[in-house]
Scaffold this motif. Sequence first.
Motif, mmCIF file in Angstrom:
data_model
loop_
_atom_site.group_PDB
_atom_site.id
_atom_site.type_symbol
_atom_site.label_atom_id
_atom_site.label_comp_id
_atom_site.label_asym_id
_atom_site.label_seq_id
_atom_site.Cartn_x
_atom_site.Cartn_y
_atom_site.Cartn_z
ATOM 1 N N ASP A 6 0.819 -1.139 0.051
ATOM 2 C CA ASP A 6 0.071 -0.038 -0.093
ATOM 3 C C ASP A 6 0.851 1.225 -0.017
ATOM 4 O O ASP A 6 0.596 2.279 -0.685
ATOM 5 N N PHE A 7 1.846 1.144 0.796
ATOM 6 C CA PHE A 7 2.643 2.409 0.928
ATOM 7 C C PHE A 7 3.606 2.376 -0.514
ATOM 8 O O PHE A 7 3.612 3.622 -1.044
ATOM 9 N N THR A 8 4.124 1.679 -1.054
ATOM 10 C CA THR A 8 5.292 1.786 -2.133
ATOM 11 C C THR A 8 4.395 1.862 -3.570
ATOM 12 O O THR A 8 4.998 2.390 -4.332
ATOM 13 N N GLY A 9 3.083 1.144 -3.386
ATOM 14 C CA GLY A 9 2.798 1.002 -4.749
ATOM 15 C C GLY A 9 3.191 -0.237 -5.737
ATOM 16 O O GLY A 9 3.012 -0.271 -6.763
ATOM 17 N N TRP A 10 3.971 -0.956 -4.945
ATOM 18 C CA TRP A 10 4.558 -2.096 -5.852
ATOM 19 C C TRP A 10 3.339 -3.209 -6.159
ATOM 20 O O TRP A 10 2.566 -3.377 -5.386
ATOM 21 N N ASP A 11 3.677 -3.760 -7.565
ATOM 22 C CA ASP A 11 2.755 -4.848 -7.602
ATOM 23 C C ASP A 11 3.297 -5.953 -6.941
ATOM 24 O O ASP A 11 4.566 -6.295 -6.513
ATOM 25 N N VAL A 12 2.396 -7.047 -6.363
ATOM 26 C CA VAL A 12 2.736 -8.055 -5.635
ATOM 27 C C VAL A 12 3.722 -8.579 -6.089
ATOM 28 O O VAL A 12 4.290 -9.883 -5.434
ATOM 29 N N ASP A 13 3.752 -9.173 -7.601
ATOM 30 C CA ASP A 13 4.482 -9.946 -8.019
ATOM 31 C C ASP A 13 5.943 -9.350 -8.652
ATOM 32 O O ASP A 13 6.621 -9.846 -9.418
ATOM 33 N N SER A 14 6.341 -7.818 -8.306
ATOM 34 C CA SER A 14 7.311 -7.264 -8.592
ATOM 35 C C SER A 14 8.613 -7.814 -8.031
ATOM 36 O O SER A 14 8.562 -8.491 -6.935
ATOM 37 N N ARG A 77 14.507 0.814 -0.299
ATOM 38 C CA ARG A 77 13.608 0.427 -1.168
ATOM 39 C C ARG A 77 12.229 1.054 -0.982
ATOM 40 O O ARG A 77 11.760 1.890 -1.745
ATOM 41 N N ILE A 78 11.735 0.862 0.049
ATOM 42 C CA ILE A 78 10.364 1.139 0.707
ATOM 43 C C ILE A 78 10.380 2.615 0.732
ATOM 44 O O ILE A 78 9.457 3.306 0.410
ATOM 45 N N ILE A 79 11.448 3.165 1.270
ATOM 46 C CA ILE A 79 11.614 5.006 1.378
ATOM 47 C C ILE A 79 11.583 5.406 0.475
ATOM 48 O O ILE A 79 11.150 6.427 -0.208
ATOM 49 N N ASP A 80 12.593 4.618 -0.675
ATOM 50 C CA ASP A 80 12.991 5.450 -1.905
ATOM 51 C C ASP A 80 12.022 5.547 -2.986
ATOM 52 O O ASP A 80 12.046 4.630 -3.981
ATOM 53 N N LYS A 81 11.029 6.115 -2.748
ATOM 54 C CA LYS A 81 9.694 6.028 -3.763
ATOM 55 C C LYS A 81 9.850 6.376 -5.288
ATOM 56 O O LYS A 81 9.439 6.030 -6.070
ATOM 57 N N ASP A 94 7.503 11.229 4.313
ATOM 58 C CA ASP A 94 6.679 10.385 4.201
ATOM 59 C C ASP A 94 6.537 8.923 4.832
ATOM 60 O O ASP A 94 5.434 8.411 5.137
ATOM 61 N N PHE A 95 7.571 8.155 4.917
ATOM 62 C CA PHE A 95 7.923 7.190 5.812
ATOM 63 C C PHE A 95 7.535 7.184 7.228
ATOM 64 O O PHE A 95 6.901 6.291 7.740
ATOM 65 N N TYR A 96 8.177 8.295 7.778
ATOM 66 C CA TYR A 96 7.885 8.558 9.170
ATOM 67 C C TYR A 96 6.360 8.591 9.611
ATOM 68 O O TYR A 96 5.850 7.770 10.609
ATOM 69 N N VAL A 97 5.624 9.206 8.722
ATOM 70 C CA VAL A 97 4.230 9.735 8.903
ATOM 71 C C VAL A 97 3.196 8.230 8.670
ATOM 72 O O VAL A 97 2.645 7.843 9.338
ATOM 73 N N LYS A 98 3.387 7.780 7.114
ATOM 74 C CA LYS A 98 2.657 6.679 6.756
ATOM 75 C C LYS A 98 2.854 5.547 7.135
ATOM 76 O O LYS A 98 2.140 4.536 7.202
ATOM 77 N N PHE A 99 4.334 5.236 7.275
ATOM 78 C CA PHE A 99 4.599 3.861 7.497
ATOM 79 C C PHE A 99 5.062 3.620 8.994
ATOM 80 O O PHE A 99 4.392 2.781 9.673
ATOM 81 N N VAL A 100 5.686 4.519 9.647
ATOM 82 C CA VAL A 100 6.225 4.346 11.072
ATOM 83 C C VAL A 100 4.977 4.936 12.208
ATOM 84 O O VAL A 100 4.484 4.026 13.025
ATOM 85 N N GLY A 101 4.102 5.742 11.422
ATOM 86 C CA GLY A 101 3.120 6.419 12.376
ATOM 87 C C GLY A 101 3.607 7.491 13.154
ATOM 88 O O GLY A 101 2.680 7.794 14.426
#
Length: 206
Positions: A6-14, A77-81, A94-101
């Motif tokens: 959800d955070f990265t927008g990656w396709d599940v098979d990427s 990779r997760i952070i480097d959108k 973005d990582f701090y707010v949306k992923f870490v909370g």
Amino acid sequence: MKKVLDFTGWDVDSQCARECHEVHECFFHTLMEKAEKGSDRINLAKWFRMWDGLIPGCMSMRNFPVWLRLLPKSLFRIIDKKGDEKIDAKELADFYVKFVGIPEGNVTSLVNYAMEQMTDHGKYPLTLDSYNQMFANFLIGRTPYGPGRFIFGCFEHMVQRTEFQLIQGPSDILQDPLSEFKRLQIAQHSPQTPNSLVKVKFFRAA
């Protein structure tokens, strides 16, 4: 993994998603080995026990199992959108707010300070190589003041905003580093210590 996707927008098979999933599978397999038989839960004591078995004696990331050495790459990779091989302040926020909370109202000053510490006030970009060093500092740093405390951002409130402090060795080594180096060279080639690897620490004057 759903949160990662959800955070990265990656396709599940990427490739990124598959590699991230494999790393986290290894992580949880290692963790669940500490669980009671038949249980799918881990208490805090067992969480500590896992790290107690991984960290002592480690001098660098090379001493950790492969899955743990790959973990910072997954996080990077997760952070480097943007996918430009470096993390900027906006991506970190973005990582701090949306992923870490971390609350959005607290994030601006935290990110500015984090980027100062992790890039030496903007002298160096936050690339994967430097992020790996930050992650190593997060795991095995000897003080709470290293830049590794900004990996997840949520530990900054636990220490004052103090610059990194050098832990110096014994005073006799600092006074005469050349003699100490020669002593270690002799010890390395001593018949009593065959094939030994001697680790030498160099102390640079402030």
